[in-house]
Design a protein around this motif. Structure first.
Motif, mmCIF file in Angstrom:
data_model
loop_
_atom_site.group_PDB
_atom_site.id
_atom_site.type_symbol
_atom_site.label_atom_id
_atom_site.label_comp_id
_atom_site.label_asym_id
_atom_site.label_seq_id
_atom_site.Cartn_x
_atom_site.Cartn_y
_atom_site.Cartn_z
ATOM 1 N N LEU A 189 0.909 -1.359 -0.141
ATOM 2 C CA LEU A 189 0.004 0.086 0.160
ATOM 3 C C LEU A 189 0.941 1.535 0.077
ATOM 4 N N GLU A 190 1.878 1.172 0.753
ATOM 5 C CA GLU A 190 2.950 2.581 0.725
ATOM 6 C C GLU A 190 3.459 2.807 -0.587
ATOM 7 N N GLU A 191 3.355 1.772 -1.298
ATOM 8 C CA GLU A 191 4.240 2.113 -2.839
ATOM 9 C C GLU A 191 3.120 2.774 -3.739
ATOM 10 N N PHE A 192 1.809 2.474 -3.456
ATOM 11 C CA PHE A 192 0.767 2.626 -4.350
ATOM 12 C C PHE A 192 0.184 4.117 -3.741
ATOM 13 N N LEU A 193 0.130 4.380 -2.600
ATOM 14 C CA LEU A 193 -0.626 5.619 -2.092
ATOM 15 C C LEU A 193 0.441 6.398 -1.260
ATOM 16 N N PRO A 194 0.410 7.980 -1.369
ATOM 17 C CA PRO A 194 1.053 8.661 -0.369
ATOM 18 C C PRO A 194 0.628 8.379 0.926
ATOM 19 N N ALA A 195 1.653 8.848 1.925
ATOM 20 C CA ALA A 195 1.522 8.559 3.307
ATOM 21 C C ALA A 195 0.472 9.189 3.890
#
Length: 315
Positions: free
Chosen positions: A193-199
């Motif tokens: 998820l962290e790769e696909f969405l900004p923090a």
């Protein structure tokens, strides 16, 4: 060459095609081999049959988004076109096609025939099993598909879960409370998820329960409507857990179950719910099984050699 005419009912052409046809022009650019003639809510399409299937899917999603939101944004259109063009229908030559655009402008693409097949079957079936060895991108691609569906407003939330089964470690010896103890088991889902969405976006989604990451035991008693549900490491779910998980699926929901039958950590491997599901669900219409092989490995080059070595040892 094939030809078809779509009637886009219950939709304002101005919403669908944009001011000065800006959306329509982007659709034409995404499907250069399709001739598109739009007249009011009638759209005539001419081109290869497999491409017609994809563009019809795009127009269907466009109507759905316009109906739900009363508008179609550039971001909506990006995601719709990415999903619609992800896999050409004619073959597995869709390697390298875009599944998801990230917030930073990056592109998540299919890299192997197994990944192409996974994306392809999720278009037609609501329950998909992705089975194969480590390193083939099963979980990564499943989460990418879920995020793409959320961005396209095809679903309202994403539920990601895993069995908290120990692979030689012991939960009791880990520091912290129960949440601290199970977080390491769920970490691979956070990583994707962290790769696909900004923090900040991911944090907001999780705070609002738009995205949930939970152990499979927490799924009991729930009914999941308008959700994209992923069960990872499903080989470590018991038969009872698997049945419980599959029967949570509600209206307008879909699920991907990933697992590796060579890495069952249950005390009795024959109790694996993935093994049982593979045997008893394969004939049900609407459920698909996608099998990844070592040829789909996309991690370090040595991962494939490691898998080969273990296979030789077992034989």
């Amino acid at each position: 060459m094939a030809e078809t005419t779509l009637t886009l009912d219950h939709a304002d052409p101005l919403l669908l095609f944009g001011t000065h046809d800006v959306h329509l022009k982007r659709i034409e650019a995404a499907f250069p081999n399709i001739q598109i003639i739009a007249r009011g809510n009638q759209v005539r399409l001419q081109g290869p049959g497999y491409a017609l299937d994809s563009i019809k899917h795009a127009f269907s999603e466009l109507v759905s988004v316009a109906g739900r939101n009363g508008a179609v944004t550039a971001g909506d259109l990006d995601t719709i076109l990415a999903m619609a063009t992800a896999v050409p229908r004619q073959s597995s030559k869709g390697v390298g096609n875009v599944v998801l655009y990230t917030a930073t402008g990056g592109m998540i693409k299919t890299k192997t025939p197994g990944q192409v097949k996974l994306v392809e079957v999720t278009r037609k079936d609501d329950v998909v099993f992705a089975i194969g060895p480590a390193g083939t991108g099963k979980t990564y691609m499943a989460v990418a598909l879920a995020v793409a569906a959320l961005k396209a407003r095809q679903v309202k939330r994403i539920i990601l879960c895993r069995p908290a089964v120990e692979a030689g470690e012991h939960l009791g010896f880990l520091p912290g409370d129960f949440r601290d103890k199970i977080d390491p088991y769920l970490r691979p889902l956070y990583d994707a998820l962290e790769e696909f969405l900004p923090a900040d976006k991911l944090s907001a989604y999780m705070q609002d329960h738009v995205i949930e990451i939970v152990p499979i035991a927490f799924m009991r008693g729930r009914t999941l409507n308008s959700s994209y549900v992923i069960l990872d490491e499903a080989q470590n779910a018991t038969a009872m857990q698997m049945k419980m998980f599959l029967t949570r699926l509600g209206v307008n929901s879909r699920t991907i179950i990933t697992g590796d039958l060579t890495q069952i950590d249950l005390q009795n491997p024959q109790q694996s719910g993935l093994l049982e599901a593979q045997a008893i669900l394969k004939e049900i219409n609407g459920i698909s099984f996608v099998y990844f092989t070592k040829m789909d490995v996309v991690r370090h080059r040595l991962v494939k050699e490691i898998i080969n070595a273990y296979e030789r040892s077992e034989h």
